[in-house]
Scaffold this motif. Structure first.
Motif, mmCIF file in Angstrom:
data_model
loop_
_atom_site.group_PDB
_atom_site.id
_atom_site.type_symbol
_atom_site.label_atom_id
_atom_site.label_comp_id
_atom_site.label_asym_id
_atom_site.label_seq_id
_atom_site.Cartn_x
_atom_site.Cartn_y
_atom_site.Cartn_z
ATOM 1 N N GLY A 401 43.692 40.551 45.769
ATOM 2 C CA GLY A 401 42.335 41.247 46.195
ATOM 3 C C GLY A 401 42.484 42.633 46.679
ATOM 4 O O GLY A 401 41.516 43.528 46.061
ATOM 5 N N PHE A 402 43.747 43.103 47.181
ATOM 6 C CA PHE A 402 43.856 44.423 47.674
ATOM 7 C C PHE A 402 43.941 45.177 46.311
ATOM 8 O O PHE A 402 43.472 46.338 46.360
ATOM 9 N N TYR A 403 44.945 44.766 45.358
ATOM 10 C CA TYR A 403 45.255 45.596 44.311
ATOM 11 C C TYR A 403 44.025 45.484 43.263
ATOM 12 O O TYR A 403 43.932 46.608 42.707
ATOM 13 N N LYS A 404 43.093 44.780 43.225
ATOM 14 C CA LYS A 404 41.923 44.782 42.587
ATOM 15 C C LYS A 404 41.001 46.027 42.996
ATOM 16 O O LYS A 404 40.722 46.674 42.130
ATOM 17 N N ASN A 405 41.020 46.265 44.327
ATOM 18 C CA ASN A 405 40.254 47.255 44.765
ATOM 19 C C ASN A 405 40.980 48.418 44.639
ATOM 20 O O ASN A 405 40.273 49.579 44.253
ATOM 21 N N ALA A 408 40.571 49.653 41.243
ATOM 22 C CA ALA A 408 38.958 49.960 40.735
ATOM 23 C C ALA A 408 39.049 51.571 41.245
ATOM 24 O O ALA A 408 38.287 52.188 40.727
ATOM 25 N N ASN A 409 39.404 51.698 42.586
ATOM 26 C CA ASN A 409 39.297 53.181 43.241
ATOM 27 C C ASN A 409 40.281 54.054 42.413
ATOM 28 O O ASN A 409 39.584 55.241 42.141
ATOM 29 N N ASN A 415 38.573 58.936 36.451
ATOM 30 C CA ASN A 415 37.218 59.426 35.917
ATOM 31 C C ASN A 415 36.850 60.733 36.405
ATOM 32 O O ASN A 415 36.391 61.776 35.751
ATOM 33 N N ALA A 416 36.761 60.754 38.045
ATOM 34 C CA ALA A 416 36.246 62.085 38.741
ATOM 35 C C ALA A 416 37.360 63.251 38.068
ATOM 36 O O ALA A 416 36.677 64.257 37.908
ATOM 37 N N ASN A 437 49.026 56.684 39.014
ATOM 38 C CA ASN A 437 48.725 55.835 40.195
ATOM 39 C C ASN A 437 47.690 54.789 39.689
ATOM 40 O O ASN A 437 48.052 53.752 40.182
ATOM 41 N N LEU A 438 46.946 54.936 38.736
ATOM 42 C CA LEU A 438 46.178 53.693 38.060
ATOM 43 C C LEU A 438 47.122 52.907 37.572
ATOM 44 O O LEU A 438 46.876 51.491 37.524
ATOM 45 N N LEU A 439 47.977 53.309 36.641
ATOM 46 C CA LEU A 439 49.000 52.541 36.344
ATOM 47 C C LEU A 439 49.819 51.338 36.965
ATOM 48 O O LEU A 439 49.836 50.472 36.952
#
Length: 468
Positions: A401-405, A408-409, A415-416, A437-439
């Motif tokens: 659950g933590f890493y899904k959030n 997503a962030n 994107n920003a 960081n996303l990877l």
């Protein structure tokens, strides 16, 4: 018209390509493993071995016939001819039933062996009154064979439980490497698109040359990571193939067109509540085959201990046989038993120090105590394993659950940053950082999902329930 035909042909080609890929679910994989794997077939042999051992030990109580002939001729004289034929049958209460037919003749025949012309019939019993009264080697062997037959059921379950657990771990490692490959493929495609875009902007004079260098380095790095992920996926595919066999024990190779089920499909049944955990722990002595086998070892040694106790007693065996002359050749007479016609005897023996029997008994008691310790330890060991895996299961569930959030962030931040870069305010360097960081977040997510799956199946492996 040609344009429409080209569109239809392209759509048909895409459908064929999609159909060429198929999901290889965990259930389908385990069905093949359970049916065809050599270890699964070896496990099925355990039952046959138990049945064979029981049949062998039942044979200790089979009736058997015997025949003895002893003759002496010298100087044309028949000194003696002694012929004895009989049948003996051990019983499961320790009594041995006997019947015999003797016929003897000769000029120098010992009078005790003399019979009538038609021979002598005898029938009787041999009874142990002390040692062997409650149990003996035959009865103990039969009891142990029955225990062994029951234990082979759990030997089979233990082998299948371990095989299925190893197969599940191989499948989950394959699924992990596949999902990692997808992540690296995504970031490689993004790096390729970004490099092409930056290069075009440089050619139009909108970007500095150093931006193209940095974008190209990022693309090369992502390509190297993707190739490494491909290698890892290929290795896990080969290892998974080791569990795939045909019914005729021909090894199979995993098709390149197959891929594992999605994590969402695997997670549908991943639910273990606290009350379910307590039931699993309570039933451990009855479901975990390693514990059951350990308990059968205790029962096996208990039967052996009873035999050793029996051997401390003195031996006192009594034989009693009714005697009667055989019927006449024309069978005009029936057998006529007379209570005054019999033979009987007894045998007695007892070692004064009884050291051998006492040593055997003490050794068996020590083995039984060792087996008791092992049984107690295994209950605690597997109880702790279930509890430990449950802690991992709960922790991995939270981590997913933590890493899904987090993922997503991180995606929103990337994107920003891309929007800033497109408007001329950002930099390739910052985009690379956001992308890295996303990877990392996505890779951590798939790792936690696999840990979640493994912890779930580890609980059921510890309880011995995977083979059911």
């Amino acid at each position: 018209m040609k344009f429409k035909f080209a569109i239809l042909f392209s759509l048909f080609s895409l459908l064929l390509q999609a159909d060429s890929l198929s999901v290889f679910s965990l259930e389908d994989f385990l069905n093949i493993v359970k049916q065809n794997h050599p270890v699964a077939k070896q496990a099925d042999l355990q039952k046959r071995m138990g049945e064979a051992q029981l049949l062998k030990n039942k044979g200790l109580f089979d009736p058997y016939i015997y025949s003895q002939l002893s003759q002496k001729n010298f100087n044309n004289k028949n000194y003696y001819s002694i012929n004895e034929n009989g049948v003996e049958m051990p019983t499961r209460i320790g009594v041995k039933l006997k019947a015999a037919y003797d016929v003897s003749e000769g000029v120098f025949l010992n009078p005790e062996n003399s019979t009538s012309v038609n021979g002598l019939l005898s029938s009787g019993v041999s009874v142990p009154l002390l040692q062997g009264l409650f149990t003996d080697q035959r009865r103990t062997a039969l009891k142990q064979a029955r225990l062994y037959q029951d234990a082979t059921v759990y030997e089979r379950q233990l082998m299948l439980n371990n095989l299925v657990f190893d197969a599940i771990n191989a499948y989950l490692e394959w699924a992990l490497s596949y999902n990692q490959l997808l992540v690296y493929k995504d970031v490689l495609d993004l790096a390729q698109i970004r490099f092409d875009g930056v290069k075009s902007s440089y050619l139009f004079g909108d970007r500095a040359e150093i931006d193209t260098v940095e974008a190209f380095i990022q693309y090369q790095t992502r390509k190297a990571d993707y190739f490494q992920a491909q290698q890892n996926y290929a290795k896990n595919s080969i290892y998974l193939s080791e569990f795939l066999w045909t019914e005729r024990l021909t090894p199979l190779q995993l098709a390149s067109s197959t891929y594992p089920a999605s994590f969402s499909a695997l997670e549908e049944k991943i639910v273990i509540k606290q009350d379910s955990l307590e039931r699993i722990i309570t039933n451990l002595p009855y479901t975990q085959p390693a514990i059951k086998i350990s308990n059968y070892k205790v029962q096996f040694l208990k039967a052996e201990r009873l035999l050793k106790i029996e051997k401390i007693k003195p031996k006192l065996d009594v034989d009693y046989n009714f005697l009667t002359e055989s019927v006449t050749p024309n069978y005009s007479q029936l057998l006529n038993y007379n209570s005054n016609n019999y033979k009987w005897g007894f045998s007695f023996s007892f070692p004064l120090l009884v050291r051998e029997a006492r040593g055997d008994l003490n050794f068996t008691k020590a083995k039984m105590q060792d087996a008791d310790y092992d049984y107690t330890f295994k209950i605690v060991e597997y109880t702790n394993k279930v509890k430990s895996y449950y802690v991992e299961f709960v922790n991995a569930s939270n981590q997913v659950g933590f890493y899904k959030n987090i993922a997503a962030n991180q995606f929103r931040l990337l994107n920003a940053e891309k929007s800033n870069f497109d408007s001329g305010e950002g930099s390739i360097f910052m985009i690379n950082i956001r992308e890295q960081n996303l990877l990392s977040a996505r890779l951590k997510l798939v790792e936690q999902q696999i840990k979640y799956e493994k912890a779930y199946y580890s609980i059921y492996w510890s309880a011995g329930l995977l083979a059911l």
